[in-house]
Each structure stands twice: as structure tokens, then as C-alpha cells.
Design a protein around this motif. Structure first.
Motif, short mmCIF file in Angstrom:
data_model
loop_
_atom_site.label_atom_id
_atom_site.label_comp_id
_atom_site.label_asym_id
_atom_site.label_seq_id
_atom_site.Cartn_x
_atom_site.Cartn_y
_atom_site.Cartn_z
N ILE A 126 -11.02 36.47 88.12
CA ILE A 126 -12.35 36.66 88.69
C ILE A 126 -13.13 35.37 88.57
N PHE A 163 -12.19 52.68 82.50
CA PHE A 163 -12.73 51.32 82.49
C PHE A 163 -14.22 51.46 82.74
N MET A 212 -16.08 41.49 80.99
CA MET A 212 -15.94 40.35 81.89
C MET A 212 -17.09 40.39 82.88
N PHE A 213 -17.62 39.24 83.19
CA PHE A 213 -18.71 39.15 84.16
C PHE A 213 -18.17 38.49 85.42
N LEU A 263 -6.53 39.76 80.52
CA LEU A 263 -7.27 40.93 81.04
C LEU A 263 -7.98 40.56 82.34
N TYR A 277 -12.36 46.62 80.10
CA TYR A 277 -11.11 47.39 80.08
C TYR A 277 -10.79 47.74 78.63
N MET A 279 -16.64 41.98 74.89
CA MET A 279 -15.37 42.44 75.44
C MET A 279 -15.41 42.53 76.96
N PRO A 306 -16.58 33.41 88.39
CA PRO A 306 -17.83 33.87 87.83
C PRO A 306 -18.88 34.31 88.85
N ILE A 352 -17.22 44.28 84.00
CA ILE A 352 -16.11 45.21 83.80
C ILE A 352 -15.61 45.10 82.37
N ALA A 393 -6.27 51.23 87.61
CA ALA A 393 -7.70 51.54 87.62
C ALA A 393 -8.49 50.35 87.11
N GLY A 394 -9.54 50.00 87.83
CA GLY A 394 -10.42 48.92 87.41
C GLY A 394 -10.16 47.61 88.12
N MET A 443 -6.08 36.26 75.70
CA MET A 443 -6.34 37.68 75.99
C MET A 443 -7.29 37.85 77.16
N ILE A 444 -8.35 37.04 77.12
CA ILE A 444 -9.34 37.15 78.20
C ILE A 444 -8.69 36.76 79.53
N LEU A 480 -13.87 48.28 93.87
CA LEU A 480 -13.02 48.44 92.69
C LEU A 480 -12.03 49.56 92.96
N GLU A 521 -8.41 49.26 77.39
CA GLU A 521 -6.99 49.19 77.00
C GLU A 521 -6.63 47.80 76.48
N ASN A 522 -7.48 46.81 76.79
CA ASN A 522 -7.24 45.48 76.24
C ASN A 522 -7.77 45.34 74.81
N PHE A 523 -8.47 46.34 74.38
CA PHE A 523 -9.00 46.33 73.02
C PHE A 523 -8.66 47.65 72.34
#
Lengths: 799, 236
Positions: free
Chosen positions: B27, A157, A188-189, B22, A197, A186, B29, A195, B60-61, B18-19, B36, A199-201
């Protein structure tokens, strides 16, 4: 906005035109075909690679380099493998604004020349601008993956933290690029954290090497800073192998090469082995180089070493280049054992081995005692064996053993005190036909004090040497002392005292009439240097003093300038958020410390430089000016001493700029300019003027094709003799067949006084990922003289 | 035209879902995570709130915010990275910890509460910021060092310091204060006493093991595909 871009564009064009309208610099050599450097960045080690035209005719290449304001060049012997010499200079030696360097090349026939030619006297060294580390780098944290990390796709990631960024940064405007593809959508803020990821794409990232770029924007929407990193996505099997406690990598390379130079044709073969491994906290490495050029009548050409290194122990067996205080030992190859024990509060470094091997001389003719025997190549020989007491010979070389040790106290964080001892001695039994085997002892001490987190540092070093110029006759006997010393003899000194001195010194060195210095009370064999560094208010101020007696000598040093003393002051000032670096330096040295010359020459140098790193869409620029003035006060009208008069002054101006332009694709460009004018007012009137301009453009068309272009114009006039030429080089690198085949070709014609056409081609085919074959061809045509060629076949196997 | 609009709408909807997925880690903003999870081996779970009974599987992440809790199971490991780059924690097997962080202007204070288990740490030099470990018996303030913190079943604590210095303040009984420097280990009892001595060979080995994050894998081939089991090898 439009106006500022226009002005910027005009400025760039003006700068480029200004440099293009001047001419100079290209370097000609029949020894070196190409020099490649890594990225010169402050505080990062720098790699050098020299490609040789006639590798087999060269016995040794030494890189000599110095940073701004340094009095003398540091020397390091390069590792030669086939027709390539490589070396890495440590990060501690890389500092702003630039590094000057040149190469000393020793041929098998004993000839020595430099590249560029004539450095450091008539010629000018190369110069590479050192770029600064931006404090903005610290504002972006790439949390994952780490730089160079090997990671599986499942564990991957990407995470960027802007927690250290200043308030004028707009986190949500940040752009992420993966292999130059914008992947920001792609990501995320989350506040100051970004970040992604993968694996999501699925399919976004494949196995292999990847480049990550982060572009930061300020609240005005302007690009504020860019930071890059790289990582590799690997299979889980590969990651597992890498993660095992015992990791290793290596390669074996074999080369067979045919060189035709004029009418001489030679075949050369060599094999190189590299092995690197780690086990827990240990690094275990091995290196071997075996060449058909290894001959008993030459110094060793083969190289081999095995080393083990941990936090507290370093041990190397074979060929090594131990580094101790500069006055004692630096850059000298030893074949033997070297290493260090590092406990922090107490450390010890030592080296023992052979610095040169014995090479027997050749008997030319026997000479009877009735003839003149005072010529330098006539030596006494065993009359029983040879039938005559003397012979004219090609003098051989005695083998020389060297032992050096340096215990030290302190970890060099705030304090270190070291003591050094070096003993080098020729083995008088190693050859028969030689002369003047020598012996050397050096004692020294060094001190380091660092205060206020090393913002203030003091370094000092003192050493004294003894040199015996001829130990073949052994020590004085007591009878010889009695016959030479005494109130009624040649020297009015107490024979008893002389015997005591001999008995004491004899524990360290052979004592006879060839032992020096003869004038120790004048500090002739002493060397010392002290320096203080102050790093405050964006100033890095350094003041140093050096003293080198005319007879100081250490066998652990290949070359050290002696008979010199003086001061050196430099200041490097960081300005405008590390975008501008101003450097100034002043040095005043003089020789004739022991009054062994007719007059004392003073050497005065004034150095200035400014480097600009705009970190925006504008070139990085480094401009420097140096003034040298040498004078010994003798007049050319003085009939007795006119030949010894020294009175010259040199002004040298250098400029270089580098710029990355996006015109369709990315082009890395650099332009450098050098002009030097030397006014020699001595009787010899060797005025020297030269100018050199070089331009290079590397273009990255796509991931498979890169092209490069360079042009050099050089004009010079030395002692009234003009020498002008220009040279261009055009080439490219192309990968095909799914990266299995890499082709590299270039053509480089030179015009003018140096006329030559050079063609280089290499093709490397990867039969397997770790097994490749490479064909190399080089043709050099010198019109109306000769066409020379090098053809080589190489194979490389990765372990 | 209609089908284009429909297609765009579906695309947007899929993207939105999807967003959301994931960001399964939800989270907000403006809420920067404190840490992490960089790596997970075997059984690692986390929960957003200590009052919650739901422990979710970590991977992970995963971002960890103020108050989030991490738990490792038998032969498991989690690598936790602070988002200000100040340090990394290696959470060994059978451990439970909570991450706290508070940002005030340019200052970011971190505190890790270790309820039980063993945590190896590597902390970069802190200027004005706090980096603390808290256990049931002690608060340890770190300036920049490496070592490990072990909390035993009776809540007594062992803190080993590899280099640098750690300030200690016991929380119970005598409430002793002390410090432990490089190469030494402090044992803090439930009576509030602090005993500092040179690290033993076993403690040194425990430290080395606490730094280890490398794992091994067993791959079992079946006719339905490969089965991969990742594990942490025993220290020698």
C-alpha cells in the motif's frame, strides 16, 4: 493551552458547585424501587425497565412520555414479568432536547398512583436529556466489522475509512483502540484507509465481545471526534449456526418469590418464555408469561403471543398492542389477532380481540321492589332466580370485544391516506351482576404528505365517535319510537325518520336512549388534529392544531384528553455544528368547547430549552424553563362562582449535566436539578413549591468491578405542608470466578420526612454459559414501623 | 549495552519485515484503495494489473485499488466493499470484474467493469457522485438501489433493479438508452437494444441468490486434525 484547561476546570467546578448548593429531587414510592433507561439518543429506540417493590400487587404499569412541546403524553403499557416492567419506545419518538415521562401504576385493589407521585398535576415528571447524533459520525466509516457483527477470527479485519472526513482531519493522527487498548501501532495507513489484520498479531484478539474506538484528530493535533462500535469474535461453529437460514434464540426463566409487606406474607411463582427466530426474510417470535397471580376475579395477568413478520406481512396472535392513528387506537392491549399487510401502494392493518375479560360481580344483598333502588350499586336482577327484583352488588366487569381496521394508500414516503373504523362492544351475556355495558364506534381518516425529501410534512387526522352508555336494554323497538316521538308526544320529531336513522345506525351500534352524543351538530364527539413540519436552515419548525370534543371516546385509547382545542408551536434550532440546540415552544389551549362548564379555562404554556453538547472535555448540559398559566376568568370574590375560579401560574426550571471524567478510571457522572413554583390564586390557594437535586456517579474500575453512587435531596411545600428528605444510594457490581458469578449489592438510606433503609442484593451464578441461578434479596426497613422483605430465586436457561 | 542495541536492532528488523509482509498488499501511503474484499469463499483471486498473468489468492481485508481485478471460481464468492461506504458487491461464481475509482476533491466516482459472471449489488443513495457498472454491452448508472448484473457468455447483459432506478446506455449497435425501475429487469443485447419488463419469478430468485453471502461448512475429522470445507448452499 494551560490557561484554557484551567478555565475549563474552574468552569466545571463552578457548574458542579452551583448545582450541589441547591437541593431537590428524589422520588419516593412504595411501588417502584428502581428505574433504568438505555442511552437516550436522537433517533434511537429507548428502553425502559422498572423494578417493582411489590410486583404481585400491581396489575398494570403504563409509561407516559412526551417530547419537548408536545401537548399530551403518549401512553404505552409495560410488559410485566415478575417484579420487572419493561418497554421500548420507538426511535421516531425520541427527539431533542429531552423526554419527559412518568409511570401510572394500577394496583390489584383498583388504586391508581403515579411515579413520581402526583404527576401531571402537582408533581413533576422525570426528564431525560436526549443527546444529538453528531454529523461528525458520518465522517468516519467503520467498514469492517459492522456494528454488532459476529465474525470468526479468520475473517476478522478492522478497516476504517476517512474518505468522508473533512480536510482539517489528519488521517495519520487517528488512534484506534480495541477494548481501550491502543492498537494504532498495529494498523496500516493507506491514504484515507486504515486497516488492521489481527491474524498478523496472534493473541491480540480473543473470542468474545470487543469494543472498537476511533479517535480522530485535526491538523492542530486536537481531538476532533470519537466514534465507537462493537463486534463479537466467535468460533467458526458458532458463526455457522448463526449464518444458517433458520436462526433462533430464546430463554426460559422461572422465578419463585416471597414477599413480606407489613404483616402480609405471599409466595409468587412465574415462568417466562422468550423465543426469537428468523427464517429467510421472516421473523418468528413467541412470548409467554405464566404467573401464579392469574386469578379469575382479576383481569388477565398471564401474557402470551406468537408473531410472524416479514417485509409485507405482520401477524400476531395472543396479546398485542396494535398501533393505529392516535385518536383511534394506541397502546391498548388486545387478546386476539392483529396484523398488517403492507404492499406500499395499498396497506391494511387490523386487530380483533378482547380488551377486557368478564369478571362476575358479587351479590351483597337482595332488595325488594318496595325499597329505594336508585343507588348506583343496586341493579335489577332475575327475580325468578334470586327471589327479589333488585340486589346490591359489587359490580362486575363485562368482557369487551374490539375490532379495528385501517386500510391505507401510499407507503408514507411522500403520501399516505388512511381510513379507520373501530367497533368495541361489551358482551352482555358475559356476566350477570353488572351494570351499563357499553358500545363504541369510531370512524376516522388520516393523511400524510411529505415533500422535498420529507423536509416538509403535513399530517392530519379526523375522527368521530358514537358511544352507547348502556346496551343492556337493546335497540329501541318501533313501538317505543312511536310512543315517544311525534307531534303529540314527548319529542316533536317524525317517528318515520327516527326509525330510518335507527335502522341505518343499528347496523353499527345499538340505538336507544343511551346513545350519544346528543349534540352532534356541536362536534361534541369529533376529534381532529393537523400539523405541519418544516425542516430547513437547521430549524425544525412545527405548528399544530388540535380539537377534541367533550364526548369523543374511543375504546382503543386508554386515555385521551377531551374537551380541549388550541394551537401548539415549537421550533428546534441546531447551531454550531450541532453542538447547541435551542428549543422554544408556545401552546394555547382552552376547554368548554360545548359550553358544558361554568367558564372556559385557557391553558397557556411557554417552553424553552437549550442543550449543549461540546463533544470535548466538558459536560453535556441541558437547561430548560417552562411557564404554565391557567385561568378561567372567574373571580374568587364572585359569591356564586368563587369555588370554580381557576387562576394559577407555575414556573419550572430544570437543568441536567452529564460528564465522563477520567480520574484513575472512567467515571460517568450526571447531575440534575429541578425547581418548580406554583402560585395558586384560586380560593383553594394550593401553592406548590419544590426543588430536587440528584447526583449520580458510575465508576468503571476494571472489567470486573463497577460501582455506583447517587444522592438526592428533595424539599417541597404544597399548600403550606412541608415535605423534605434526602437519600443516598451506594452499590457495586462484581464479577468473579472467571465471570461465572456476578454479585450486585446496594444500600440506600433515606433521611428526613421519608425515612427508610433499603438493601438490595442479587447474585447470579452461571452453571453453564446458558444456564444460571440467581438469588435476589431486598430488605426495606421503615424505622418504628416495619421491616419488609423480598426473597426470590430465579433460574434462566438460554436456548 | 551492545547486546541491548543488537536486541533492539533485531526487534526493529523483525517489525519491519512483519509490516512488509502484512502489507503484502503493498500500500502506498497516499493512495487510498477504492474497495476492500470483505469476505472470500473458496476460490477467489485478484491481480493488480490486467496485463499481469499472476493471479494471487485473495483473502478478507485485501484492498483493491483503481484497476485491480477480481476473479471467482466454481461455487465461489467474494464480497467487495467500497471504501467510501457507498456500496457492496457480491461477486458470484465464475465472474471477473475490475474496480475503478477516481477521487476529485469531495467527489468519488466508482465504476465496476464486469467482464463475465453475475454480481449482486447494494448501493446507497449517491448525491453528486457516479456509481456505474460497465459490461461489454451497457453502462448502468446507479443512484441508490439493489439488484444484480449478469453478463452472459455472448456478452449480452441482464440487469435487475429491486427498487429505485437505474439509467442504461447500450454500447453497441443501436446504442439505445433506457431506464429500469424497481421490480423490473432490463435485457441488453449485443445489438444495442434494451428490453425492459417486469422481473420474472426466476429473475427474482436470482436476485435473492445474489444477495446471499451466507455459507455452510463441512468439517471432516481426521487423525491429523480437522479439515474444514466452506461452500455456498444451493438456493431453494
Amino acid at each position: 493551552m494551560g490557561a484554557s484547561k484551567l478555565i475549563k476546570g474552574i468552569l466545571i467546578i463552578l457548574v458542579v458547585l452551583f448545582f450541589c448548593n441547591n437541593s431537590i429531587n428524589a422520588q419516593v414510592s412504595d411501588k417502584v424501587s428502581n428505574v433504568q433507561l438505555g442511552e437516550a439518543k436522537e433517533g434511537q429506540a429507548l428502553d425502559f425497565r422498572v423494578e417493582l417493590q411489590q410486583g404481585a400487587s400491581i396489575s398494570n404499569i403504563t409509561l407516559l412520555y412526551k417530547t419537548f412541546g408536545q401537548t399530551e403524553y403518549k401512553e404505552k403499557e409495560m410488559l410485566i414479568s415478575g417484579s420487572v416492567g419493561t418497554l421500548q419506545i420507538p426511535a421516531t419518538d425520541i427527539s431533542l432536547p429531552y423526554i419527559e415521562y412518568y409511570f401510572r401504576i394500577e394496583s390489584r385493589d383498583g388504586a391508581v398512583e403515579t411515579y413520581p407521585l402526583g404527576v401531571p398535576n402537582e408533581g413533576a415528571p422525570f426528564q431525560v436529556a436526549v443527546s444529538a447524533i453528531s454529523p461528525k459520525d458520518k465522517e468516519v466509516l467503520i467498514l469492517s466489522p459492522n456494528k454488532g457483527e459476529l465474525v470468526t477470527l479468520g475473517d476478522l479485519f478492522i478497516s476504517i475509512s476517512l474518505m468522508k472526513a473533512t480536510d482539517n482531519i489528519n488521517p495519520i493522527a487517528t488512534k484506534l483502540y480495541l477494548d481501550d487498548i491502543d492498537v494504532t501501532p498495529m494498523a496500516m495507513f493507506a491514504g484515507e484507509l486504515i486497516i488492521l489484520y489481527p491474524e498478523n498479531f496472534p493473541g491480540t484478539i480473543s473470542t468474545g465481545a470487543h469494543k472498537l474506538r476511533v479517535d480522530l484528530y485535526n491538523n492542530l493535533g486536537e481531538l476532533y471526534h470519537t466514534l465507537s462500535s462493537d463486534f463479537q469474535v466467535v468460533t467458526s461453529q458458532f458463526a455457522e449456526a448463526v449464518a444458517s437460514k433458520f436462526k433462533y434464540s430464546g430463554n426460559i426463566q422461572g422465578e419463585s418469590r416471597n414477599e413480606q409487606y407489613d404483616d402480609e406474607v405471599n409466595w409468587y411463582n412465574n415462568v417466562t418464555l422468550n423465543f426469537n427466530s428468523t427464517y429467510s426474510d421472516w421473523d418468528i417470535d413467541a412470548y409467554g408469561y405464566v404467573t401464579s397471580e392469574e386469578k379469575a376475579y382479576l383481569q388477565p395477568q398471564n401474557r402470551y403471543s406468537v408473531s410472524a413478520k416479514s417485509d409485507w406481512l405482520e401477524l400476531k396472535v395472543g396479546d398485542s398492542y396494535p398501533q393505529m392513528p392516535d385518536l383511534i387506537m394506541a397502546g391498548k392491549r388486545i387478546r386476539g389477532v392483529s396484523g398488517a399487510l403492507k404492499f406500499g401502494f395499498f396497506n391494511i392493518e387490523a386487530a380483533y380481540g378482547q380488551t377486557r375479560r368478564g369478571i362476575e360481580g358479587n351479590l351483597i344483598e337482595l332488595i325488594p321492589s318496595t325499597s329505594n333502588t336508585l343507588e348506583s350499586d343496586i341493579i335489577a336482577v332475575d327475580s325468578v332466580r334470586y327471589g327479589q327484583p333488585y340486589a346490591r352488588v359489587d359490580l362486575g366487569t363485562y368482557s369487551r370485544q374490539l375490532f379495528a381496521i385501517r386500510p391505507s394508500f401510499g407507503a408514507r414516503e411522500n403520501f399516505q391516506l388512511g381510513f379507520s373504523y373501530l367497533h368495541g362492544k361489551a358482551d352482555t351475556e358475559s356476566i350477570v351482576l353488572g351494570a351499563q355495558p357499553k358500545e363504541n364506534v369510531v370512524l376516522g381518516t388520516d393523511l400524510f404528505v411529505g415533500l422535498d425529501d420529507q423536509r416538509i410534512t403535513f399530517t392530519g387526522e379526523v375522527a368521530a365517535s358514537l358511544l352507547n352508555e348502556d346496551i343492556s336494554i337493546g335497540d329501541f323497538t318501533d313501538a317505543q319510537i312511536d310512543s315517544v316521538f311525534g307531534s303529540d308526544s314527548y319529542f316533536d320529531a317524525d317517528p318515520g325518520m327516527i326509525k330510518d336513522i335507527k335502522n341505518y345506525l343499528g347496523n353499527f351500534i345499538t340505538v336507544n336512549q343511551y346513545l350519544g352524543p346528543l349534540n352532534p351538530q356541536e362536534f361534541a364527539s369529533m376529534a381532529a388534529e393537523a400539523a405541519i413540519n418544516l425542516n430547513y436552515f437547521n430549524n425544525n419548525l412545527r405548528a399544530s392544531y388540535i380539537y377534541r370534543g367533550n364526548e369523543f371516546n374511543s375504546f382503543g385509547q386508554s386515555y385521551l384528553r377531551t374537551d380541549v382545542k388550541g394551537i401548539n408551536l415549537t421550533d428546534r434550532i441546531r447551531m454550531f455544528d450541532n453542538k447547541v440546540f435551542l428549543s422554544v415552544g408556545y401552546e394555547k389551549l382552552e376547554d368548554n368547547l360545548q359550553e358544558t362548564k361554568i367558564a372556559t379555562t385557557s391553558y397557556e404554556t411557554i417552553n424553552t430549552s437549550i442543550s449543549i453538547f461540546p463533544r470535548a472535555d466538558f459536560p453535556n448540559i441541558t437547561i430548560g424553563f417552562t411557564h404554565y398559566k391557567n385561568n378561567n376568568g372567574l373571580s374568587i370574590t364572585d359569591p356564586d362562582n368563587q369555588n370554580y375560579a381557576v387562576d394559577d401560574a407555575t414556573n419550572k426550571f430544570t437543568a441536567s449535566l452529564s460528564y465522563e471524567i477520567e480520574v484513575g478510571v472512567k467515571h460517568s457522572t450526571s447531575l440534575s436539578f429541578l425547581t418548580s413554583t406554583r402560585e395558586d390564586n384560586s380560593l383553594f390557594n394550593i401553592d406548590a413549591n419544590y426543588m430536587s437535586t440528584s447526583l449520580s456517579v458510575n465508576s468503571y474500575w476494571n472489567s470486573d468491578f463497577t460501582s455506583y453512587f447517587s444522592a438526592v435531596i428533595y424539599t417541597s411545600e404544597i399548600a403550606g405542608i412541608e415535605y423534605n428528605y434526602s437519600s443516598i444510594s451506594l452499590g457495586g457490581k462484581y464479577r468473579m470466578l472467571e465471570n461465572k458469578l456476578e454479585l450486585n449489592a446496594s444500600i440506600s438510606p433515606s433521611f428526613g420526612d421519608f425515612e427508610r433503609q433499603a438493601f438490595d442484593f442479587t447474585g447470579e451464578y452461571f452453571i453453564y454459559e446458558n444456564f444460571s441461578l440467581m438469588l435476589q434479596a431486598r430488605l426495606y426497613r421503615i424505622p418504628d414501623q416495619s421491616t419488609n422483605s423480598i426473597f426470590g430465586l430465579m433460574t434462566r436457561i438460554g436456548l | 549495552m551492545k547486546s541491548k542495541i543488537k536486541y533492539s536492532f533485531i526487534t526493529m528488523l523483525i517489525s519491519f519485515v512483519m509490516i512488509s509482509i502484512l502489507a503484502g498488499f503493498i500500500i502506498e501511503p497516499d493512495d487510498t484503495p477504492v474497495a476492500l474484499i470483505k469476505k472470500v469463499v473458496k476460490d477467489v483471486t485478484y491481480r493488480l494489473d490486467s496485463d499481469s498473468d499472476v493471479w494471487e489468492d485473495a483473502k478478507a481485508g485485501i484492498p483493491l485499488k483503481d484497476g485491480h481485478e477480481v476473479k471467482t471460481g466454481f461455487k465461489s464468492l467474494a464480497l467487495v466493499l467500497f471504501t467510501d461506504g457507498s456500496g457492496v458487491l457480491r461477486v458470484r461464481e465464475n465472474s471477473v470484474l475490475q474496480i475503478y475509482g477516481e477521487k476529485e476533491e469531495n467527489r468519488f466516482d466508482k465504476n465496476t467493469y464486469i467482464d463475465k459472471g453475475e454480481v449482486g449489488f447494494e448501493v446507497t443513495k449517491q448525491e453528486d457522485e457516479e456509481f456505474k457498472f460497465t459490461t461489454p454491452t451497457v453502462v448502468a448508472s446507479i443512484r441508490g438501489t439493489a439488484g444484480y448484473v449478469g453478463v452472459n457468455d455472448d456478452s449480452s447483459t441482464t440487469i435487475m433493479c429491486s427498487h429505485g432506478m437505474i439509467e442504461l446506455n447500450a454500447l453497441l449497435g443501436q446504442r439505445q438508452s433506457s431506464s429500469v425501475s424497481g421490480g423490473s429487469t432490463a435485457r441488453i443485447g449485443t445489438d444495442g437494444g434494451i428490453n425492459v419488463s417486469v422481473s420474472s419469478g426466476d429473475e427474482q430468485k436470482t436476485f435473492e441468490a445474489s444477495q446471499q453471502t451466507e455459507t455452510k461448512k463441512i468439517r471432516i475429522r481426521t487423525n491429523k486434525g480437522d479439515l474444514e470445507i466452506e461452500y455456498i448452499p444451493e438456493s431453494e
